[in-house]
Motif scaffolding. Structure first.
Motif, PDB file in Angstrom:
ATOM      1  N   GLY A   8      40.234 -71.383  75.336  1.00  0.00           N
ATOM      2  CA  GLY A   8      40.893 -71.988  74.029  1.00  0.00           C
ATOM      3  C   GLY A   8      41.659 -70.977  72.953  1.00  0.00           C
ATOM      4  N   GLU A   9      41.422 -69.544  73.525  1.00  0.00           N
ATOM      5  CA  GLU A   9      42.183 -68.534  72.864  1.00  0.00           C
ATOM      6  C   GLU A   9      43.215 -68.049  73.935  1.00  0.00           C
ATOM      7  N   LYS A  10      44.454 -68.234  73.734  1.00  0.00           N
ATOM      8  CA  LYS A  10      45.337 -68.122  75.010  1.00  0.00           C
ATOM      9  C   LYS A  10      44.504 -68.421  76.256  1.00  0.00           C
ATOM     10  N   CYS A  11      44.552 -67.785  77.391  1.00  0.00           N
ATOM     11  CA  CYS A  11      44.455 -67.803  78.836  1.00  0.00           C
ATOM     12  C   CYS A  11      43.055 -67.214  78.841  1.00  0.00           C
ATOM     13  N   GLU A  34      43.703 -72.544  80.913  1.00  0.00           N
ATOM     14  CA  GLU A  34      44.400 -72.956  79.656  1.00  0.00           C
ATOM     15  C   GLU A  34      44.866 -74.115  79.413  1.00  0.00           C
ATOM     16  N   GLU A  35      44.348 -74.560  78.246  1.00  0.00           N
ATOM     17  CA  GLU A  35      44.709 -76.151  78.004  1.00  0.00           C
ATOM     18  C   GLU A  35      44.285 -77.049  78.807  1.00  0.00           C
ATOM     19  N   ASP A  36      45.258 -77.900  79.631  1.00  0.00           N
ATOM     20  CA  ASP A  36      44.648 -78.669  80.742  1.00  0.00           C
ATOM     21  C   ASP A  36      44.941 -78.487  81.777  1.00  0.00           C
ATOM     22  N   GLN A  37      45.366 -77.018  82.339  1.00  0.00           N
ATOM     23  CA  GLN A  37      45.772 -76.421  83.429  1.00  0.00           C
ATOM     24  C   GLN A  37      44.734 -75.684  83.812  1.00  0.00           C
ATOM     25  N   SER A 113      52.051 -71.766  82.233  1.00  0.00           N
ATOM     26  CA  SER A 113      51.655 -72.177  81.229  1.00  0.00           C
ATOM     27  C   SER A 113      51.888 -71.437  80.144  1.00  0.00           C
TER      28      SER A 113
END
Length: 196
Positions: A8-11, A34-37, A113
């Motif tokens: 949730g904080e960068k990767c 990271e995010e949805d990846q 990403s």
């Protein structure tokens, strides 16, 4: 799993397996979130596929959740288990592959990403790519320009010693907080000067 960053904080960068050269050859395998990846880097040779899948399962990630696979180069010790992630897009030095689709593109500067970027670093092979990973713990660079922190000083497979040195300098000029080598533990370039 050794980790760099917070999800949730960068990767978030997780080392699924630390590669080795002795007594057997295994490659370092990364999991990037990271995010949805969900990105796996270099799913290569290990003693059994559970060496890769087990740590991922321990945090609730099965192979079907992997969205991207990155191959730093095409030696079997870094590609052997790529088929475990059949739903993923596969990235290498010149293309993205997904199912039967082949999309040509240079790796240089390509962002998988927001905080995971490929860049071309020929040295170990002419087709090498390195992965720059921005985490809340700093910049990590996964690369095969160094096999381990200890070397070898001269890569026995390098097609050009000058090209290897130039690519190593390029990585060091990014001022990474960590270098994650293809067959060893992460190291800080400011703690022990890596071979150039």
């Amino acid at each position: 799993m050794q980790r760099f960053g917070v999800f949730g904080e960068k990767c978030l960068c997780l080392i699924v397996h630390v590669g080795s050269l002795d007594p057997k050859v295994t490659g370092t395998v990364l999991l990037l979130l990271e995010e949805d990846q969900v990105i796996v880097v270099d799913p290569g040779m290990v003693s059994a596929r559970e060496v890769i899948l087990g740590p991922m399962a321990s945090i609730g990630i099965g192979p079907e959740k992997v969205t991207e696979v990155v191959l730093s180069h095409h030696h079997l010790d870094h590609t052997f288990h790529v088929a475990l992630f059949e739903r993923a897009s596969v990235h290498d030095y010149h293309a993205i592959y997904h199912g039967d689709d082949w999309t040509s593109r240079p790796a240089e500067g390509y962002r998988i990403s927001p905080n995971v970027r490929l860049f071309e670093t020929p040295g170990h092979t002419r087709e090498d790519v390195s992965v720059a990973i921005t985490t809340s713990d700093g910049l990590c660079v996964y690369t095969h320009l160094w096999w381990t922190e200890e070397g070898p000083l001269e890569d026995p497979y390098a097609p050009s010693v000058a090209q290897l040195a130039s690519s190593r300098r390029r990585v060091l000029d990014l001022h990474p907080d960590w270098i994650i080598p293809g067959h060893g533990r992460p190291f800080r370039p400011d703690v022990m000067e890596p071979v150039v």
